[in-house]
Every structure is written in structure tokens, then in C-alpha cells.
Design a protein around this motif. Structure first.
Motif, short mmCIF file in Angstrom:
data_model
loop_
_atom_site.label_atom_id
_atom_site.label_comp_id
_atom_site.label_asym_id
_atom_site.label_seq_id
_atom_site.Cartn_x
_atom_site.Cartn_y
_atom_site.Cartn_z
N GLY A 13 0.82 -1.22 0.00
CA GLY A 13 0.00 0.00 0.00
C GLY A 13 0.85 1.26 0.00
O GLY A 13 0.57 2.21 -0.74
N SER A 14 1.91 1.29 0.80
CA SER A 14 2.74 2.51 0.87
C SER A 14 3.51 2.70 -0.44
O SER A 14 3.70 3.82 -0.91
N ASN A 15 3.95 1.61 -1.03
CA ASN A 15 4.62 1.72 -2.33
C ASN A 15 3.64 2.18 -3.42
O ASN A 15 4.01 2.94 -4.32
N PHE A 16 2.40 1.73 -3.32
CA PHE A 16 1.38 2.16 -4.30
C PHE A 16 1.11 3.66 -4.15
O PHE A 16 1.03 4.38 -5.16
N ILE A 17 0.99 4.12 -2.92
CA ILE A 17 0.73 5.56 -2.71
C ILE A 17 1.91 6.37 -3.27
O ILE A 17 1.71 7.37 -3.97
N ARG A 18 3.12 5.92 -3.00
CA ARG A 18 4.33 6.61 -3.52
C ARG A 18 4.26 6.69 -5.05
O ARG A 18 4.57 7.70 -5.66
N TYR A 19 3.83 5.62 -5.65
CA TYR A 19 3.72 5.53 -7.11
C TYR A 19 2.65 6.50 -7.63
O TYR A 19 2.86 7.20 -8.62
#
Ligand code: NAD
Ligand code: TYD
Length: 335
Positions: A13-19
Motif C-alpha cells: 500500500g505505501s509503495n502504491f501511494i508513492r507511485y
């Protein structure tokens, strides 16, 4: 787009938000996360104070809260990453897997339906298909045959999502991805666990004969696939995500040891996991043909970058190991 991302303080989830924060058409991201042991405020600290981002600590199964958020923030897109995600924990204590993964998903679906949310994406796993023999791949039509309480709870939530499309005509998608690796992964999962143990010169526990096969995908390639599904997935469709990168657990562990210059004598074969799935492997032909997705990372590059990330971010995982990351959050909230 005004997006509710659940479980955004966790690994994927945190990597998706960063993306997604780099995308100009994302007007707002609300990150709803319960901050269980796996949710880490350090993963999302960089957006504190950003007017396009709001963090809400809460449970996806809290119906009033979820409904309030969808209304108050005029959410048009839900991407559900929130879950209990670790197979070993599900074997020890299955209840919370049903509470979050099944009932939590249903609470989100009901609220999304009530508020006319335009798109609901359920982030699921290839583990719902069960285990493969030496040959073959999981496709979207492979029958569901989950073997662990974790995968059974994910299959249960997938079926609810499917039913809300069939019954109420909701615009949903389900994505089923293979094992992810990359930065910010909680060091209970194979790759970060082995990196951090090797760095501490501690024994590396390999379950059984170590010949179980997983199909590894870099988390950024997963994020890219989820974005495509959010934007262009056909209503009601399932999309499998995987990069044709099968490795045995022993191959992974040996590679990590070699990269870190540590001896193979650190490997310890320990008792096998109960009901341990032998092999996972995804056929990504559908998402490639329909949405044009292909992975950007080769495993050789991705795993080296990931090892370097753990080397450069020792404070991040040391704070997890000591429990400090959660104590700091409790202090901030409760004083
Ligand atoms: P993770 O355990 O790192 O993160 C899960 C996040 O969900 C945490 O931040 C946690 O605090 C939050 N959460 C848990 N229960 C919650 C609740 N009731 N309400 C709100 N938030 C809650 O997991 P991950 O590895 O990032 O996985 C994310 C999703 O992707 C999961 O749905 C998982 O099933 C799926 N998935 C994971 C993998 C993988 O290899 N890790 C592969 C395929 C699919
Ligand atoms: P894991 O990262 O828990 O992902 P999943 O079970 O969801 O695929 O485990 C990946 C593989 O590594 C799996 O076959 C179990 C194995 N494993 C070990 O051998 N030792 C360990 O300490 C862990 C956590 C996993």
C-alpha cells in the motif's frame, strides 16, 4: 481521482501511494490504516502535511467510519490493500484474518455501494488458487482452492467482491498478484527476514527442504499493474499479475547470502510450515494483452536494489525489530 487506499501504511500500500502521488490527476488520497503490527507510520511520513494526502488511523471493518470517509472526502475510487497478510500468523491465529479480510472487505463494499463509488479494486493474491505441481500456471479461470486460513480469507473476500458486481452491478476488479519484494517489506516475510538475519549473522530458517517455489515480482511492477486496473480494468474482471520469475526458497536465500558476502553455513532447515503450498506461478497473459502491462524490473536488478535498500535503511528495520515504530505512534496519538 479521489482515492481511498486502505492498508496504505503497509508494504505494498505505501509503495502504491508513492507511485500514485506522482500522478497529476490524483486530486486526493485518503489512506485508511489500522496500524496493526504491520502498519508503519514511517512508511508514509513523507506526505505528512501534503494537502493531497490524508492519513486516517482506523479499521476497514468499522462501518460508520468507512461510510463517513467515503462521503466526507467524496471518494470515487477504492483500492483495498488492507489485510492480515502473513500465512504463518494465520496458522497460529485465524480469527483476525476473517475479521479484517472478509468482514472488513464487506464493510468497504457496502459503503462504496451506498455512496456510488465509481470503481472498487480488491487487491488479492495468487494464493487463492492453492498449490501447483511441477508444471502449469495459475490463470484467471483456475478454480479457487485456498489451503491456508490466510488464502481462504482472501478467497472469501474475492467472492464477496465478485458477488457485489453480479448482484448490484458495482464496477469492481480483483487483482491476484504473486509474491512481492522490494523496499518497506515487513521483516517477517522471506526476503527481508533473510536479509536482516544474515546481516546480524543469525541462522536463516528455511522451512522443510527449501524447494518450495514462489514467483517473485518487484512491488513497483505490482503498483503499476494496479494503476492500470484502476484506470482501465473491465468491470467485474479478475487480473492475474506476475513476472514469470520462479525461484525456490533455497535459491533466494543463497543469493542473498552471496550478495552480502555471508556463508551458507547460516542456513538452517527447520520444521515445515503446516499445509505449505509447494509452488505458485502466474500466467499474466490477460493483463498483458488487455492492459499492456509488463514488468520493468528483472529479478537480478530488483533483488540487488532491494538488498541495498535494507543496507541503507537499517534504522527503518531496527525500529521495527525493537517495536519502537509503534511506541512512537502511540505516544503521538495518546501522549
Ligand atoms: P502488509 O501486512 O505489509 O500491510 C497490511 C496493511 O494493512 C498494514 O498497514 C496494516 O496496518 C493494515 N491493516 C490490517 N488490518 C487492517 C484493518 N482491519 N483496517 C485497516 N487497515 C488494516 O501487507 P502487504 O504485503 O502490503 O499486502 C497488501 C495486500 O496485498 C494484502 O491484501 C495482501 O493480501 C495482498 N498481497 C500481498 C502479496 C505479498 O507478497 N506481500 C502478494 C499478493 C497480494
Ligand atoms: P512468505 O514470505 O511468508 O510468503 P508466502 O508464504 O505468502 O508465499 O514465504 C515465502 C516462502 O518462504 C514460503 O515458501 C515459506 C518460506 N519461508 C521460509 O522458508 N522461512 C521463513 O522464515 C519464512 C518467513 C518463509
Amino acid at each position: 481521482m479521489r482515492m481511498l487506499v486502505t492498508g496504505g501504511a503497509g508494504f505494498i500500500g505505501s509503495n502504491f501511494i508513492r507511485y500514485m502521488m506522482g500522478r497529476e490527476d490524483i486530486a486526493h488520497i485518503v489512506n485508511l490504516d489500522k496500524l496493526t503490527y504491520a502498519g508503519n507510520p514511517d512508511n508514509v511520513r513523507e506526505w505528512e502535511g501534503n494537502p493531497r494526502y490524508t492519513f486516517i488511523r482506523g479499521d476497514i471493518a468499522e462501518r460508520k467510519l468507512v461510510s463517513h470517509l467515503m462521503k466526507a472526502y467524496k471518494i470515487d475510487t477504492v483500492v483495498n490493500f488492507a489485510a492480515e497478510s502473513h500465512v504463518d500468523r494465520s496458522i497460529a491465529r485465524p480469527e483476525v484474518f476473517v475479521e479484517t479480510n472478509v468482514l472488513g472487505t464487506q464493510s468497504l463494499l457496502d459503503a462504496a455501494r451506498a455512496h456510488g463509488v465509481a470503481k472498487f479494486v480488491q487487491v488479492s493474491t495468487d494464493e487463492v488458487y492453492g498449490s501447483l505441481g511441477r508444471e502449469g500456471y495459475f490463470t484467471e479461470t483456475t478454480p479457487l482452492a485456498p489451503n491456508s486460513p490466510y488464502s481462504a480469507s482472501k478467497a472469501g473476500s474475492d467472492l464477496l467482491v465478485r458477488a457485489y458486481h453480479e448482484t448490484y452491478g458495482m464496477n469492481v476488479n480483483i487483482t491476484r498478484c504473486s509474491n512481492n519484494y522490494g523496499p518497506y517489506q515487513f521483516p517477517e516475510k522471506l526476503i527481508p527476514l533473510m536479509i536482516t538475519k544474515a546481516l546480524a549473522n543469525e541462522p536463516l530458517p528455511v522451512y522443510g527442504d527449501g524447494l518450495n517455489v514462489r514467483d517473485w515480482l518487484h512491488v513497483e511492477d505490482h503498483a503499476a499493474a494496479v494503476e492500470l486496473v484502476v484506470r482501465s480494468g473491465r468491470p467485474g474482471e479478475v487480473y492475474n499479475i506476475g513476472g514469470h520469475n520462479e525461484q525456490t526458497n533455497l535459491e533466494i536465500v543463497r543469493l542473498i547470502l552471496a550478495e552480502l558476502g555471508k556463508p551458507e553455513s547460516l542456513i538452517r532447515h527447520v520444521a515445515d510450515r503446516l499445509g505449505h503450498d509447494r509452488r505458485y506461478a502466474i500466467d499474466p497473459a490477460k493483463i498483458t494483452a488487455e492492459l499492456g502491462w509488463t514488468p520493468r524490473y528483472t529479478f537480478a536488478v530488483g533483488i540487488r536494489e532491494t538488498i541495498r535498500w535494507y543496507l541503507a535503511n537499517e534504522t527503518w528495520w531496527r525500529r521495527i525489530e525493537s517495536g519502537e515504530y509503534q511506541a512512537a505512534e502511540e505516544d503521538r496519538i495518546y501522549g
